[in-house]
Design a protein around this motif. Structure first.
Motif, PDB file in Angstrom:
ATOM      1  N   SER A   1       0.846  -1.199   0.000  1.00 33.87           N
ATOM      2  CA  SER A   1       0.000   0.000   0.000  1.00 33.87           C
ATOM      3  C   SER A   1       0.878   1.244   0.000  1.00 33.87           C
ATOM      4  CB  SER A   1      -0.946  -0.004   1.199  1.00 33.87           C
ATOM      5  OG  SER A   1      -0.221   0.047   2.411  1.00 33.87           O
ATOM      6  N   PHE A   2       0.271   2.395  -0.247  1.00 35.05           N
ATOM      7  CA  PHE A   2       1.018   3.650  -0.364  1.00 35.05           C
ATOM      8  C   PHE A   2       0.154   4.814   0.083  1.00 35.05           C
ATOM      9  CE2 PHE A   2      -1.598   3.476  -4.041  1.00 35.05           C
ATOM     10  CZ  PHE A   2      -1.839   4.781  -4.414  1.00 35.05           C
ATOM     11  N   ALA A   3       0.789   5.961   0.314  1.00 33.23           N
ATOM     12  CA  ALA A   3       0.047   7.181   0.651  1.00 33.23           C
ATOM     13  C   ALA A   3       0.864   8.404   0.260  1.00 33.23           C
ATOM     14  CB  ALA A   3      -0.263   7.239   2.145  1.00 33.23           C
ATOM     15  N   ALA A   4       0.184   9.421  -0.227  1.00 38.19           N
ATOM     16  CA  ALA A   4       0.806  10.724  -0.468  1.00 38.19           C
ATOM     17  C   ALA A   4       0.912  11.441   0.880  1.00 38.19           C
ATOM     18  CB  ALA A   4      -0.049  11.537  -1.435  1.00 38.19           C
ATOM     19  N   ALA A   5       1.600  12.560   0.923  1.00 38.74           N
ATOM     20  CA  ALA A   5       1.705  13.343   2.156  1.00 38.74           C
ATOM     21  C   ALA A   5       0.318  13.785   2.612  1.00 38.74           C
ATOM     22  CB  ALA A   5       2.602  14.552   1.938  1.00 38.74           C
ATOM     23  N   ALA A   6       0.128  13.901   3.922  1.00 39.55           N
ATOM     24  CA  ALA A   6      -1.112  14.371   4.550  1.00 39.55           C
ATOM     25  C   ALA A   6      -2.296  13.439   4.303  1.00 39.55           C
ATOM     26  CB  ALA A   6      -1.445  15.793   4.094  1.00 39.55           C
ATOM     27  N   ALA A   7      -2.038  12.138   4.160  1.00 39.98           N
ATOM     28  CA  ALA A   7      -3.106  11.175   3.885  1.00 39.98           C
ATOM     29  C   ALA A   7      -3.821  10.746   5.170  1.00 39.98           C
ATOM     30  CB  ALA A   7      -2.539   9.949   3.185  1.00 39.98           C
ATOM     31  N   SER A   8      -5.103  10.426   5.046  1.00 36.04           N
ATOM     32  CA  SER A   8      -5.865   9.916   6.181  1.00 36.04           C
ATOM     33  C   SER A   8      -6.000   8.393   6.103  1.00 36.04           C
ATOM     34  CB  SER A   8      -7.253  10.559   6.221  1.00 36.04           C
ATOM     35  OG  SER A   8      -7.959  10.278   5.031  1.00 36.04           O
ATOM     36  N   ALA A   9      -5.495   7.792   5.025  1.00 39.17           N
ATOM     37  CA  ALA A   9      -5.514   6.342   4.852  1.00 39.17           C
ATOM     38  C   ALA A   9      -4.518   5.957   3.770  1.00 39.17           C
ATOM     39  CB  ALA A   9      -6.907   5.865   4.461  1.00 39.17           C
ATOM     40  N   CYS A  10      -4.103   4.710   3.765  1.00 39.32           N
ATOM     41  CA  CYS A  10      -3.241   4.191   2.696  1.00 39.32           C
ATOM     42  C   CYS A  10      -4.124   3.537   1.642  1.00 39.32           C
ATOM     43  CB  CYS A  10      -2.275   3.149   3.264  1.00 39.32           C
ATOM     44  SG  CYS A  10      -1.154   3.824   4.499  1.00 39.32           S
ATOM     45  N   SER A  11      -3.650   3.493   0.421  1.00 37.76           N
ATOM     46  CA  SER A  11      -4.361   2.841  -0.679  1.00 37.76           C
ATOM     47  C   SER A  11      -3.576   1.614  -1.109  1.00 37.76           C
ATOM     48  CB  SER A  11      -4.483   3.797  -1.872  1.00 37.76           C
ATOM     49  OG  SER A  11      -5.207   4.951  -1.511  1.00 37.76           O
ATOM     50  N   ARG A  12      -4.285   0.530  -1.433  1.00 41.36           N
ATOM     51  CA  ARG A  12      -3.605  -0.677  -1.898  1.00 41.36           C
ATOM     52  C   ARG A  12      -3.124  -0.493  -3.324  1.00 41.36           C
ATOM     53  NH1 ARG A  12      -6.815  -6.076  -0.735  1.00 41.36           N
ATOM     54  NH2 ARG A  12      -8.358  -5.035  -2.019  1.00 41.36           N
ATOM     55  N   CYS A  13      -1.982  -1.101  -3.628  1.00 46.64           N
ATOM     56  CA  CYS A  13      -1.480  -1.090  -4.997  1.00 46.64           C
ATOM     57  C   CYS A  13      -2.372  -1.963  -5.870  1.00 46.64           C
ATOM     58  CB  CYS A  13      -0.059  -1.646  -5.051  1.00 46.64           C
ATOM     59  SG  CYS A  13       1.150  -0.659  -4.159  1.00 46.64           S
ATOM     60  N   ALA A  14      -2.550  -1.565  -7.111  1.00 44.95           N
ATOM     61  CA  ALA A  14      -3.327  -2.338  -8.073  1.00 44.95           C
ATOM     62  C   ALA A  14      -2.567  -3.605  -8.449  1.00 44.95           C
ATOM     63  CB  ALA A  14      -3.584  -1.491  -9.320  1.00 44.95           C
ATOM     64  N   ALA A  15      -3.262  -4.568  -9.011  1.00 45.03           N
ATOM     65  CA  ALA A  15      -2.616  -5.782  -9.499  1.00 45.03           C
ATOM     66  C   ALA A  15      -1.552  -5.391 -10.520  1.00 45.03           C
ATOM     67  CB  ALA A  15      -3.653  -6.704 -10.130  1.00 45.03           C
ATOM     68  N   GLY A  16      -0.383  -6.026 -10.438  1.00 45.40           N
ATOM     69  CA  GLY A  16       0.716  -5.702 -11.345  1.00 45.40           C
ATOM     70  C   GLY A  16       1.628  -4.612 -10.813  1.00 45.40           C
ATOM     71  N   TRP A  17       1.313  -4.088  -9.633  1.00 44.72           N
ATOM     72  CA  TRP A  17       2.106  -3.035  -8.994  1.00 44.72           C
ATOM     73  C   TRP A  17       2.413  -3.472  -7.557  1.00 44.72           C
ATOM     74  CZ3 TRP A  17       3.084   1.836 -11.382  1.00 44.72           C
ATOM     75  CH2 TRP A  17       2.518   1.983 -12.647  1.00 44.72           C
ATOM     76  N   VAL A  18       3.551  -3.014  -6.994  1.00 52.53           N
ATOM     77  CA  VAL A  18       3.958  -3.404  -5.636  1.00 52.53           C
ATOM     78  C   VAL A  18       4.473  -2.202  -4.861  1.00 52.53           C
ATOM     79  CG1 VAL A  18       4.517  -5.777  -6.270  1.00 52.53           C
ATOM     80  CG2 VAL A  18       6.286  -4.012  -6.440  1.00 52.53           C
ATOM     81  N   ALA A  19       4.558  -2.347  -3.529  1.00 48.34           N
ATOM     82  CA  ALA A  19       5.111  -1.284  -2.677  1.00 48.34           C
ATOM     83  C   ALA A  19       5.663  -1.901  -1.393  1.00 48.34           C
ATOM     84  CB  ALA A  19       4.043  -0.247  -2.332  1.00 48.34           C
ATOM     85  N   ILE A  20       6.763  -1.345  -0.917  1.00 50.85           N
ATOM     86  CA  ILE A  20       7.341  -1.753   0.351  1.00 50.85           C
ATOM     87  C   ILE A  20       6.656  -0.956   1.461  1.00 50.85           C
ATOM     88  CG2 ILE A  20       9.563  -2.378  -0.671  1.00 50.85           C
ATOM     89  CD1 ILE A  20      10.651   0.330   0.385  1.00 50.85           C
ATOM     90  N   PRO A  21       6.800  -1.356   2.735  1.00 47.86           N
ATOM     91  CA  PRO A  21       6.208  -0.573   3.820  1.00 47.86           C
ATOM     92  C   PRO A  21       6.699   0.882   3.801  1.00 47.86           C
ATOM     93  CG  PRO A  21       6.938  -2.695   4.646  1.00 47.86           C
ATOM     94  CD  PRO A  21       7.466  -2.567   3.235  1.00 47.86           C
ATOM     95  N   GLY A  22       5.798   1.822   4.009  1.00 45.84           N
ATOM     96  CA  GLY A  22       6.156   3.234   4.027  1.00 45.84           C
ATOM     97  C   GLY A  22       6.321   3.857   2.655  1.00 45.84           C
ATOM     98  N   ALA A  23       5.773   3.226   1.626  1.00 48.33           N
ATOM     99  CA  ALA A  23       5.931   3.724   0.253  1.00 48.33           C
ATOM    100  C   ALA A  23       5.021   4.921  -0.037  1.00 48.33           C
ATOM    101  CB  ALA A  23       5.629   2.615  -0.751  1.00 48.33           C
ATOM    102  N   SER A  24       5.520   5.811  -0.888  1.00 52.26           N
ATOM    103  CA  SER A  24       4.727   6.958  -1.321  1.00 52.26           C
ATOM    104  C   SER A  24       4.079   6.705  -2.674  1.00 52.26           C
ATOM    105  CB  SER A  24       5.595   8.214  -1.399  1.00 52.26           C
ATOM    106  OG  SER A  24       6.647   8.030  -2.331  1.00 52.26           O
ATOM    107  N   GLU A  25       4.458   5.602  -3.324  1.00 50.51           N
ATOM    108  CA  GLU A  25       3.872   5.228  -4.607  1.00 50.51           C
ATOM    109  C   GLU A  25       4.130   3.748  -4.859  1.00 50.51           C
ATOM    110  OE1 GLU A  25       5.764   7.615  -7.574  1.00 50.51           O
ATOM    111  OE2 GLU A  25       7.703   6.699  -7.285  1.00 50.51           O
ATOM    112  N   CYS A  26       3.380   3.179  -5.765  1.00 55.04           N
ATOM    113  CA  CYS A  26       3.575   1.785  -6.155  1.00 55.04           C
ATOM    114  C   CYS A  26       4.514   1.725  -7.356  1.00 55.04           C
ATOM    115  CB  CYS A  26       2.238   1.139  -6.511  1.00 55.04           C
ATOM    116  SG  CYS A  26       1.089   1.081  -5.126  1.00 55.04           S
ATOM    117  N   ILE A  27       5.186   0.597  -7.495  1.00 58.70           N
ATOM    118  CA  ILE A  27       6.133   0.392  -8.598  1.00 58.70           C
ATOM    119  C   ILE A  27       5.603  -0.745  -9.468  1.00 58.70           C
ATOM    120  CG2 ILE A  27       8.493  -0.262  -9.184  1.00 58.70           C
ATOM    121  CD1 ILE A  27       9.271   0.814  -6.380  1.00 58.70           C
ATOM    122  N   MET A  28       5.633  -0.547 -10.781  1.00 58.97           N
ATOM    123  CA  MET A  28       5.133  -1.544 -11.716  1.00 58.97           C
ATOM    124  C   MET A  28       6.067  -2.753 -11.750  1.00 58.97           C
ATOM    125  SD  MET A  28       4.462  -1.312 -15.847  1.00 58.97           S
ATOM    126  CE  MET A  28       3.391   0.098 -15.732  1.00 58.97           C
TER     127      MET A  28
END
Length: 70
Positions: A29-56
């Motif tokens: 999951s990922f979040a931009a600055a000032a987020a109230s929740a994290c969003s899950r990465c879409a299928a085909g994309w991944v993220a490590i803990p504390g990510a600001s974006e998903c990577i294809m």
């Protein structure tokens, strides 16, 4: 009288209303600055803990919704 100052959570972290600290987004999951929740990465994309974006995932690799590795 001093007033309380609220600070934005950095990218990769979130907080709900009334929180006293930011929480790190979980793997997949990922979040931009000032987020109230994290969003899950879409299928085909991944993220490590504390990510600001998903990577294809690279060509020839795949990942299910919310995964941390391809």
């Amino acid at each position: 009288m001093g007033g309380a100052v609220c600070e934005d959570c950095p990218a990769g972290e979130y907080s709900e209303a009334g929180a006293v600290k930011c929480e790190i987004c979980a793997a997949g999951s990922f979040a931009a600055a000032a987020a109230s929740a994290c969003s899950r990465c879409a299928a085909g994309w991944v993220a490590i803990p504390g990510a600001s974006e998903c990577i294809m995932c690279a060509a020839g690799k795949h990942a299910d919704l919310g995964n941390s590795t391809c």
